[in-house]
Design an enzyme around this catalytic site. Sequence first.
Site, PDB file in Angstrom:
ATOM      1  N   ASP A 453       8.399  13.573  -6.654  1.00  0.00           N
ATOM      2  CA  ASP A 453       8.111  12.144  -6.537  1.00  0.00           C
ATOM      3  C   ASP A 453       7.851  11.523  -7.912  1.00  0.00           C
ATOM      4  O   ASP A 453       7.631  12.242  -8.904  1.00  0.00           O
ATOM      5  CB  ASP A 453       6.878  11.991  -5.627  1.00  0.00           C
ATOM      6  CG  ASP A 453       6.887  10.702  -4.814  1.00  0.00           C
ATOM      7  OD1 ASP A 453       7.606   9.764  -5.196  1.00  0.00           O
ATOM      8  OD2 ASP A 453       6.158  10.657  -3.802  1.00  0.00           O
ATOM      9  N   ASP A 517      10.950   4.623   1.555  1.00  0.00           N
ATOM     10  CA  ASP A 517       9.752   4.938   2.343  1.00  0.00           C
ATOM     11  C   ASP A 517       9.795   4.242   3.690  1.00  0.00           C
ATOM     12  O   ASP A 517       8.894   4.439   4.511  1.00  0.00           O
ATOM     13  CB  ASP A 517       8.492   4.495   1.590  1.00  0.00           C
ATOM     14  CG  ASP A 517       7.989   5.576   0.662  1.00  0.00           C
ATOM     15  OD1 ASP A 517       8.495   6.702   0.750  1.00  0.00           O
ATOM     16  OD2 ASP A 517       7.089   5.287  -0.140  1.00  0.00           O
TER      17      ASP A 517
END
Length: 729
Positions: A453, A517
């Site tokens: 990430d 997301d």
Amino acid sequence: MHPLHLRSAGTSLVIATHRGEAEIIHWGADIGDTLPDLAILNEPIPPSSIDANVPAGLLPQASSSWQGRPGFRGHRITDGVPGFDFSVRLRVASATADGGTAVIVQSDPDAGITVTSNLTLHPGGLLELIHTASNHGTSPFQVDEVATMLPVARDAVELLDLTGRWCRERHPQRRAIQQGTWVRTGRHGRTGHDSSLLLAAGTAGFGNRHGKVWATHLAWSGNHEQFADNVADGRTMIGGSELLGPAEVVLQPGESYTTPSLFAAYSDRGLDGISEVFYAWFRARPHHVGAVSGKARPVVLNTWEAVYFDHNLETLMELAESAADLGVERFVLDDGWFRGRRDDHAGLGDWYVDETVWPDGLTPLIDAVTSRGMEFGLWVEPEMVNMDSDIARAHPEWIVGPSAASHKDGGRLPLAWRQQHVIDLVNPDAWQYIFDRMDTLLRENNISYLKWDQNRDLLEHGHAGRASVHEQTLAAYRLFDALRSSHPGVEIESCSSGGARVDLGILERTDRIWASDCNDALERQTIQRWTGMVVPPELVGGHVGPTTSHTTGRTHDLSFRAITALFGHFGMEWDVRSVTGEERQELKRFIALYKEHRGLIHSGRMVRADVPDESLMVHGVVADAEGPDGGIPVGATAALFAVVKTRTGPAEQVGRVAVPGLDPERSYRVEAIFPAAGDADYGHTFIEAKPAPWLATGAEATGRFLGEVGLPMPVLNPEHAILLRFTAF
Ligand code: DGJ
């Protein structure tokens, strides 16, 4: 000098050098191997202008009177004084072609600058351009920009690029090409949620499956610009460049700067043709994962929207057991497992398993996962640090800021973002610490997969007081490369607050992107459609989220969520322990459908119909011909299509909708595989009392009929989808 001519998969690239500088005469349709004397293309000289033709150079130059964006900008610093050799005049020193690659060396001996350009037309038609600028002078030379660009034909009159934000990545925007420059700038220090995955110019009204399109993509995960430059004489160039900060690249004598690759695709059959070209390139790479290389994309369960930071061994064991029962093949433990990481305020940088939560380490969970036949994956964010971490306390000088001094010694820190800062990977000690921690984690635990990430922009990003996004991006690439080479069996996913690091630079070092997301299926339809323009579905993570989306609050049937995730690398991000009864059976059915069809989805051609009703999306994957007679083998699944209703449509009846992309000469049996009569979602999906009979009985027709006449589609309720399978006979 003879022109160089590269040809591949219906595309030609002609590079002429007879006017002294290299210029691209043609990039577009294959024009055959006989070229005329290119002097016939010498332009007239307009009134009130330079007394010479102005080539649209491979690196367009002010010294040739090019008035648009220059290809090369920089200046020499002599005895500490900047600004010399501000106008280089690059002339061809050599131009050679070998197979699909041309190498052109252009030089300005007076300015002490040489640029070597490598142009490769890959077998599937994808063009790749890289320039390397070298300083042959005796003093430093500051490079301000090396832009890589290509001319497009004059009938390209419309422009399409993509933009977005968190949870809404890669949405299209269109405009007419008019005189001037359309620039998309990314100053995020990462690729960015709003970054344009590609910039396409095309003929009037170009669509999914019609029109000529010329498209470029810049393979770079740092600051960048992409542009379309229409100059006063009517010529248009499209391309991109790394956006360099102040004095980020100063070449000492003998040093070089290499641009990121600019990839470019031409299609005479709309945007689907652009995808074909990109997919062919991806799938030909030796390290590519997916059906083509025999590395089937495993069904994923990611823990993020199931438990967030609430890590507890018992809960996670139950989740793993529930996942295994569903048929999950890879279990990914998301954020929250390392020291101090009970929420997003602390812990980043302390890459040790948290002893308070995991007294016996990750092994009990990993054993539970692997003993149930699943791979174990782990979330990391190696480039970031929280101020509340042991590493930030021990090494304040590793935290990036604009000042030469560390923040402990009075240097300024950039504004925090999600309570985090960036580790200075240009600092060799910091880089080594991060490498060692990741390497140790991978050595000490049975980890097959990293979800890597990156949750903030790089702002005021400096090393030793000087701008360093360029160096940081290269250092991050080195980190990926080093870990991959030490752990070749470990796959890596590129995640960046969802889909903020999606580009071919990072995809050369990773095996999957987290597209967004947002797991809301309605939003995902658009995000995946446009991500899939460049990136094939086997590399695009798509998860079935909770019934009510955590990021939008919308509620969707399982079928809509699953049919959406099916056209990517399928997974779930949901507390599946709570999925019981009929819903669990339905989820199992979709997982089985994914396993049955992933070979097709991850190897076939992406097809998106041009549907006039904008409330309807018809997209699918069609198998590439492979039977003995060059067609799809009889009885084989030839295609899988989704018919997706995004909102209510204007007409009472949808009417017949053409299903393009099938072999016109072949006959197909069409069946609705979701929903079938009796399915739990059946009543929700259709608005009609009686959907078209063929949905229940199936239908038989040729590819020509289906592509031209189509089938009467049902009126679906908004935010619902059906799944159709086509079998050749
Ligand atoms: C952002 C990612 O996009 C999410 O999927 C999740 O991994 C969180 N970060 C964890 O902090």
